[in-house]
Write an enzyme that holds these catalytic residues in place. Sequence first.
Site, PDB file in Angstrom:
ATOM      1  N   SER A 158     -21.155  47.165-142.411  1.00  0.00           N
ATOM      2  CA  SER A 158     -20.501  46.086-143.149  1.00  0.00           C
ATOM      3  C   SER A 158     -19.832  45.062-142.240  1.00  0.00           C
ATOM      4  O   SER A 158     -19.867  43.859-142.517  1.00  0.00           O
ATOM      5  CB  SER A 158     -19.470  46.673-144.119  1.00  0.00           C
ATOM      6  OG  SER A 158     -20.077  47.567-145.017  1.00  0.00           O
ATOM      7  N   HIS A 174     -14.234  44.280-142.408  1.00  0.00           N
ATOM      8  CA  HIS A 174     -14.793  43.159-143.167  1.00  0.00           C
ATOM      9  C   HIS A 174     -14.171  41.834-142.736  1.00  0.00           C
ATOM     10  O   HIS A 174     -14.874  40.848-142.468  1.00  0.00           O
ATOM     11  CB  HIS A 174     -14.558  43.386-144.661  1.00  0.00           C
ATOM     12  CG  HIS A 174     -15.462  44.408-145.263  1.00  0.00           C
ATOM     13  ND1 HIS A 174     -15.706  44.498-146.613  1.00  0.00           N
ATOM     14  CD2 HIS A 174     -16.192  45.412-144.697  1.00  0.00           C
ATOM     15  CE1 HIS A 174     -16.545  45.484-146.855  1.00  0.00           C
ATOM     16  NE2 HIS A 174     -16.836  46.065-145.704  1.00  0.00           N
TER      17      HIS A 174
END
Length: 249
Positions: free
Chosen positions: A126, A177
């Site tokens: 991610s 993230h």
Amino acid sequence: MFIRNESFYSFRRQYPIITILVAIHLILFVWMNFLPFGNYIRALGIGYNLAVANGEYWRLITPIFMHIGAGHVLFNSFSLVIFGPALERMLGKFKFILVYLITGIIANIATFYLGGLAYPPHLGASGAIFGLLGMYVYLVINRKDLIDRMNSQLVMTIIIIGLVMTFVNPNINILAHLFGLIAGAALAPLFLIGAKPYYAEQRVFVDHGEPVFDPNRWQKKRRNNKRLKQAFWIGLGILVLFGLLSRVL
């Protein structure tokens, strides 16, 4: 930019780096879950801040390629297939893989320094994928010559939804993230030097290789706009599904 209508063979030939990355995701997922020594591979490669502090620095890299849950590996691989091709084409193979790795590593370094030694173990691509999205943020704001308005709206909508889900859903590495996104935007000015628009190569050719006038271009443009809208809703549905899955995996 985000509509995929290539065959598997064509996609593999045009985007070899993305194909290899997805293959690594799936191979490691199958190995860790179903094959001998899978638990050992997971324990050896998972991101673990205390182990990094003790000198196991490879854990800043290996989590980028590792996934445990089926929803996690499928979502990240799908995201890479959707958002990666345009950047692999614009950047070139070497710069693309360099950006992918650097943003993923920066995401894990941020997790190490800001998360502290008690931060839960983490894995997944991610952070690197948000790095690619960070490059799109820079494209939308500063390089409008490389991305059209429709694709700008689409990618920014997906990024906003992804950020909202980052804070709403449990078991998400928020630091990875956010800092993956920031790293991608920060690296974009350097890596996009000399980049050409993705659509620059999407021309109509006759057999002898000379570009010709395409009388159906406006009809094709309307169809492409319709496909972009469809892709948005499909992407939104996948993101919502991932949000539900992340609560139970």
